[in-house]
Structures are given as structure tokens and as C-alpha cells.
Design an enzyme around this catalytic site. Sequence first.
Site, PDB file in Angstrom:
ATOM      1  N   TYR A  15       0.824  -1.223   0.000  1.00 40.61           N
ATOM      2  CA  TYR A  15       0.000   0.000   0.000  1.00 40.61           C
ATOM      3  C   TYR A  15       0.856   1.270   0.000  1.00 40.61           C
ATOM      4  O   TYR A  15       0.670   2.164  -0.823  1.00 40.61           O
ATOM      5  CB  TYR A  15      -0.968  -0.016   1.187  1.00 40.61           C
ATOM      6  CG  TYR A  15      -1.975  -1.121   1.022  1.00 40.61           C
ATOM      7  CD1 TYR A  15      -3.123  -0.931   0.276  1.00 40.61           C
ATOM      8  CD2 TYR A  15      -1.727  -2.400   1.543  1.00 40.61           C
ATOM      9  CE1 TYR A  15      -4.024  -1.976   0.063  1.00 40.61           C
ATOM     10  CE2 TYR A  15      -2.629  -3.437   1.345  1.00 40.61           C
ATOM     11  CZ  TYR A  15      -3.768  -3.212   0.602  1.00 40.61           C
ATOM     12  OH  TYR A  15      -4.645  -4.245   0.386  1.00 40.61           O
ATOM     13  N   GLY A  16       1.798   1.354   0.940  1.00 36.18           N
ATOM     14  CA  GLY A  16       2.622   2.555   1.043  1.00 36.18           C
ATOM     15  C   GLY A  16       3.444   2.787  -0.214  1.00 36.18           C
ATOM     16  O   GLY A  16       3.552   3.916  -0.715  1.00 36.18           O
ATOM     17  N   GLY A 110       0.749  -6.945   0.597  1.00 37.04           N
ATOM     18  CA  GLY A 110      -0.330  -7.559   1.356  1.00 37.04           C
ATOM     19  C   GLY A 110      -1.656  -7.614   0.619  1.00 37.04           C
ATOM     20  O   GLY A 110      -2.513  -8.450   0.942  1.00 37.04           O
ATOM     21  N   ASN A 114      -4.607 -10.592   1.384  1.00 33.11           N
ATOM     22  CA  ASN A 114      -5.436 -10.204   2.532  1.00 33.11           C
ATOM     23  C   ASN A 114      -6.930 -10.424   2.287  1.00 33.11           C
ATOM     24  O   ASN A 114      -7.355 -10.812   1.207  1.00 33.11           O
ATOM     25  CB  ASN A 114      -5.110  -8.787   3.012  1.00 33.11           C
ATOM     26  CG  ASN A 114      -5.511  -7.697   2.058  1.00 33.11           C
ATOM     27  OD1 ASN A 114      -6.486  -7.832   1.332  1.00 33.11           O
ATOM     28  ND2 ASN A 114      -4.770  -6.605   2.063  1.00 33.11           N
ATOM     29  N   MET A 117     -10.855  -6.477   3.597  1.00 31.13           N
ATOM     30  CA  MET A 117     -11.698  -5.608   4.427  1.00 31.13           C
ATOM     31  C   MET A 117     -11.132  -4.193   4.459  1.00 31.13           C
ATOM     32  O   MET A 117      -9.994  -3.978   4.870  1.00 31.13           O
ATOM     33  CB  MET A 117     -11.802  -6.160   5.845  1.00 31.13           C
ATOM     34  CG  MET A 117     -12.844  -7.251   5.944  1.00 31.13           C
ATOM     35  SD  MET A 117     -12.763  -8.044   7.536  1.00 31.13           S
ATOM     36  CE  MET A 117     -11.328  -9.041   7.290  1.00 31.13           C
ATOM     37  N   VAL A 245      16.128  -5.164  -1.433  1.00 35.46           N
ATOM     38  CA  VAL A 245      17.069  -4.132  -0.989  1.00 35.46           C
ATOM     39  C   VAL A 245      17.685  -4.579   0.335  1.00 35.46           C
ATOM     40  O   VAL A 245      16.981  -5.003   1.253  1.00 35.46           O
ATOM     41  CB  VAL A 245      16.365  -2.768  -0.839  1.00 35.46           C
ATOM     42  CG1 VAL A 245      17.326  -1.719  -0.292  1.00 35.46           C
ATOM     43  CG2 VAL A 245      15.793  -2.330  -2.181  1.00 35.46           C
ATOM     44  N   GLU A 356     -13.881  -9.421  13.701  1.00 31.31           N
ATOM     45  CA  GLU A 356     -14.472  -9.697  12.414  1.00 31.31           C
ATOM     46  C   GLU A 356     -14.918 -11.156  12.351  1.00 31.31           C
ATOM     47  O   GLU A 356     -14.273 -12.047  12.911  1.00 31.31           O
ATOM     48  CB  GLU A 356     -13.499  -9.364  11.299  1.00 31.31           C
ATOM     49  CG  GLU A 356     -12.190 -10.018  11.500  1.00 31.31           C
ATOM     50  CD  GLU A 356     -11.126  -9.479  10.570  1.00 31.31           C
ATOM     51  OE1 GLU A 356     -10.489 -10.316   9.935  1.00 31.31           O
ATOM     52  OE2 GLU A 356     -10.943  -8.250  10.498  1.00 31.31           O
ATOM     53  N   HIS A 442      -1.602  -8.085  11.213  1.00 32.63           N
ATOM     54  CA  HIS A 442      -1.560  -6.619  11.233  1.00 32.63           C
ATOM     55  C   HIS A 442      -0.319  -6.073  11.933  1.00 32.63           C
ATOM     56  O   HIS A 442      -0.434  -5.424  12.976  1.00 32.63           O
ATOM     57  CB  HIS A 442      -2.813  -6.064  11.936  1.00 32.63           C
ATOM     58  CG  HIS A 442      -4.106  -6.447  11.292  1.00 32.63           C
ATOM     59  ND1 HIS A 442      -5.324  -6.300  11.927  1.00 32.63           N
ATOM     60  CD2 HIS A 442      -4.386  -6.950  10.063  1.00 32.63           C
ATOM     61  CE1 HIS A 442      -6.298  -6.708  11.116  1.00 32.63           C
ATOM     62  NE2 HIS A 442      -5.756  -7.112   9.985  1.00 32.63           N
ATOM     63  N   GLY A 470       3.025   0.752   6.832  1.00 35.39           N
ATOM     64  CA  GLY A 470       2.455   0.414   8.132  1.00 35.39           C
ATOM     65  C   GLY A 470       3.398   0.617   9.307  1.00 35.39           C
ATOM     66  O   GLY A 470       2.952   0.577  10.463  1.00 35.39           O
ATOM     67  N   ASN A 480      -8.930  -3.106  10.737  1.00 37.26           N
ATOM     68  CA  ASN A 480      -7.982  -3.590   9.741  1.00 37.26           C
ATOM     69  C   ASN A 480      -7.263  -2.395   9.109  1.00 37.26           C
ATOM     70  O   ASN A 480      -7.883  -1.376   8.842  1.00 37.26           O
ATOM     71  CB  ASN A 480      -8.728  -4.379   8.673  1.00 37.26           C
ATOM     72  CG  ASN A 480      -9.806  -5.252   9.289  1.00 37.26           C
ATOM     73  OD1 ASN A 480     -10.767  -4.744   9.855  1.00 37.26           O
ATOM     74  ND2 ASN A 480      -9.640  -6.527   9.207  1.00 37.26           N
TER      75      ASN A 480
END
Length: 503
Positions: A15-16, A110, A114, A117, A245, A356, A442, A470, A480
Site C-alpha cells: 500500500y505505502g 499484502g 489479505n 476488508m 534491498v 471480524e 496486522h 504500516g 484492519n
Amino acid sequence: DAVDSAPAIVVGSGYGGAVAALRLAQAGIRTLVLEMGRLWNTAGPDGKVFCTTSAPDHRSMWFRTRTEAPLGTFLWLDVVNRDIGRYPGVLDRVHFDQMSVYVGRGVGGGSLVNGSMAVTPSRSYFAEQFPTVDADEMYGTYFPRARAALGVNSVDPAWFESTEWYRFTRVSRKHAEKAGLRTTFVPSVYDFGHMQREAAGTAPKSALGGEVIYGNNQGKRSLDKTYLAAALGTGNVTLHTLEKVRAISRAPDGTYVLTAERIDETGKVVATKEYGCTYLFLGGGSIGTTELLLRARETGTLPDLDARVGAGWGTNGNVMLGRANHLWDTVGANQSTMPVMGIDDWANTANPVFAEIAPLPTGLEHWVSLYLAITRNPERASFSYDTGSDRLRLGWTAAHSAVSVAMAKRLFDRINAANATIYRYDLFGSRSKVFADDFTYHPLGGCVLGRATDDYGRVRGYPRLYVTDGSLVPGSLGVNPFVTITALAERTMARVLAEDTAP
Ligand code: FAD
């Protein structure tokens, strides 16, 4: 020239990393993305990109000879895991002394493995965790921006109430309500239009075919279909896969130098490469990014990194557990792998839990209600890096996990009491294990926003070095995490492109 260089380098494509790559590319900045996993876009001999959870093969896990699924056993039998060939598979389980962490490997991080959600945290808890972040701006601009770009959608409530595929969820909802607890729908990045076509038999089954932790062949809006597709579409992004890396240092002119190892499909290092860049964005996830920075600090390649790099890590209070239902409360042989509902008791200050309702899609009736509880565990641990053995260590202990278990137990004891039910004892390997508290989905923290970095993810002591993943989240979020990670990365990129990259 031995050194490949680019104006900007992004490490990792979760995501990042994906947000950083897209926003840099849209600003016209040529960007190189380095990802240690493979690109998941070609079908194997079975015609599928990913293998199923019921018949895992070499594609399932990152260089293993046997799968390590979260539910190790069923009726205490070792029927879940399989011997597999070593290969850069899509799911990794990173083992530390008393905690192991599941992460995705591949282009999309992820998002490939995943549960889709897509939950926005409560504003009050977000503000508590991020006191220096303007919550108006987050909830007004960056959360909506993230949800739109991720393709978040919601299950049609009428279909939810009628389909066999969510019977397991409705049964758990009924049991929660009997204990006086509130449930809430959770949005998803799985395409519910596709899921309904799967149910109707007009699309191949993916969420309804048991696919999730080893990848979805259909229906899921993983990052390779959203942010990363858009980033590559600009023409400004180059992607190198199977490159890990290892080291970061700074050249005398203030640019960054990266050393990366290129591996082949057997895991053998086939080349060591050097890259140079002006702007460096770390999106390797809580573990990947923290490891890179700790190694750089401890080996002296970036000696001025803040002492707080490595600190503030938590599991988001994760605990998994199962309950045994009465014979009349069948949960159904057919279960969608994508959860759509949670038991929301977060506002209960005496025992805040968001649990959940998770599927257990075995294709047979098993009367199990499964949950992943997110508890408000205040414990935090630190990473350390041992230069002698080149090993990352994590100080999280079983005692830290016990705090999560106590909170989950208080909630589910209530549910069991109200329904005259008991826990399942056969799912996590040993005779007595009810609560799986030795792994997390998580991982959060290690390079916390406003501590190891400034309030926008700029790494203290090193201009033009940023964290976007994260590791910025201080160990707990209450829901989440990927929507929050995405939204914080959007906020960082907006600020950096406005302030740091102007010519
Ligand atoms: P990641 O997504 O972990 O991406 C990091 C990437 O960097 C990876 O691709 C990794 O291979 C790569 N990398 C790391 N180090 C290096 C290096 N040194 N060199 C090159 N590449 C590197 N969250 C939710 O919000 N909803 C859910 O339903 C949900 N379900 C989950 C289910 C499972 C089974 C798992 C494992 C996680 C789940 N999560 C869920 C958590 C969510 O996926 C993570 O919070 C999220 O992926 C973290 O994003 P990130 O950008 O920090 O890093």
C-alpha cells in the site's frame, strides 16, 4: 556506469509503496520500484495464477517446503498443511521468538493475500493514535481519496441476507445479538458484483472458491489492478521484481545509494545491484522498512537515524478463535472467503474489541464460528538488529499476547454464555489452545509517525528519505489497517510533492 539511477526509488509495492509510486509518476518524476517478490500475472500449468487454499502448491508460500496456514489443524489432525516446493510464493510467515507475522510477497504486497476488508477507523481512536495529524483533513480528503482509488465497495444487504455464502456470518451475528452486542457491515475491495456472478454461476469462483490467503484469481481489486496499474500506465514507473534491498547509504552529494540482491526462482542470489536516487521512499511494510533502517543505523551507513527507529511495534491486538455451535446452527458448507461483518464493541471502554466474523471454507458443514478479534492491547515492543548475525529481533513476548487474549476471552465468554456454546479446542495445534495469539496479520509500527519521522513521514536526520507504510502506525488502530496506511501515504505524498520536490 555501474550504478543505475532514478530521480526517485520506492522500496516495496504494498500500500505505502504503491501510493508513492503513483503520485510521484503523476507528478512527472521518473520512479523505480524495487520489489523482492514476483509479479503475479502469469498462469501456471493449471491455467491459474494463484493456487487454492485447499490444494496449495509451490506458489503458496515464500521459500518453504511445507505450508504454514494460520489454522494448523482440524479436529487436531494435521490435515491443513501440505508439502510444497521452494519458490518465491505469495504468502510469507516471518518468525520471531514469540510472535510470527504474515505478510504478502509480490507486486501488490499484502493486497495479494489479505481479506480485502477496507475499514476506516473511528475518528476518536484515530485522533488518539495520531495526535499530530489533522483529523479533519484525513476524514475530509485522504480517507475518501484512498477509498476511491482502492475501489472500496459494500455487499448488497438484500443479497447478504439471502445467500447461502454468508449464512456463517448471519449465524455469528445472531449469536452476538443474543449477547446484546452490535454488529456492523465492513466494506471491501472485493468486487461484490463479481461475487454475485460467482454465486449465479456466470463467473469463475474465487471468493466463493476458497481463494484468499494464497491469492485470488478473480474479483479482488488488489493493488496491481488499482494504484500500481495506474502508476505503470503513466509511463514514468519502472518495476524490478525479485530484487531485495539490503543496504542504504548516502553519497557525499546527499543522494541515496541502495544495494539490492536479485534472486532467481530457487532463491539463489544471481546479482548484486547498486542504485542511486535523490528521493527515497520506503514501503517495505512494518518489518521490511524497520529492518532496512535499523540495519543502516547499526552498521553505520545512516548513523544519524533517530533512536526511536525500531520502537512502538504492536500486533493491532490480533487474536483468532473458534466457537462450536449447536447442531441446529449450521454455518453452511459454502462460505465466501471475504468477511463482510464485524462485532463492534470498541466503544466498550472496559474491554474494547472489534471482532471480524471470519470464514472457514472447508466445503463441509463444521459448525464452527471463526473470528479474528482486534483488541485494544496497549503493549508495545521494539525491534533490534544484531550486526554479528545480521538478524532482526523482536521483543514481543507471550505475556504481551496474553493481554489480547484476556480481552478477546471476555467478549467471547459473554457470547458463549448467552448462547450456551463453547470454544473449539482443535484448530490451533495443541489440546488446550483456544486462542491463536502467536501470529498477527496486522504488524504495525517500528518507524512511528511523529517519532522516528516527522509528522509527514520524513525520516529524521535524512532529507528526502521517507516512510510511507504500516511502520508509521503506532502498534494499534482498532480496525484492519490498509485503508489507513493508504490514506496516510496519500497525505505524505501530497505534502512531499508540494514542499520537497519543487525544482
Ligand atoms: P505490505 O503490503 O506488506 O508491502 C510491503 C512490500 O514490500 C511487500 O510486497 C514486500 O515483499 C516488499 N518488501 C519488503 N522489504 C523489502 C525489501 N527489503 N526489498 C524489496 N521489497 C521489499 N488489512 C486490512 O486492512 N484488511 C484485511 O482484510 C486484511 N487481511 C489480511 C489478511 C492477511 C492474511 C494478511 C497477511 C494481512 C491482512 N491485512 C488486512 C493487513 C494488510 O494486508 C497490511 O496491513 C498491509 O498490506 C500493509 O501495507 P504496507 O504498505 O505497510 O506493506
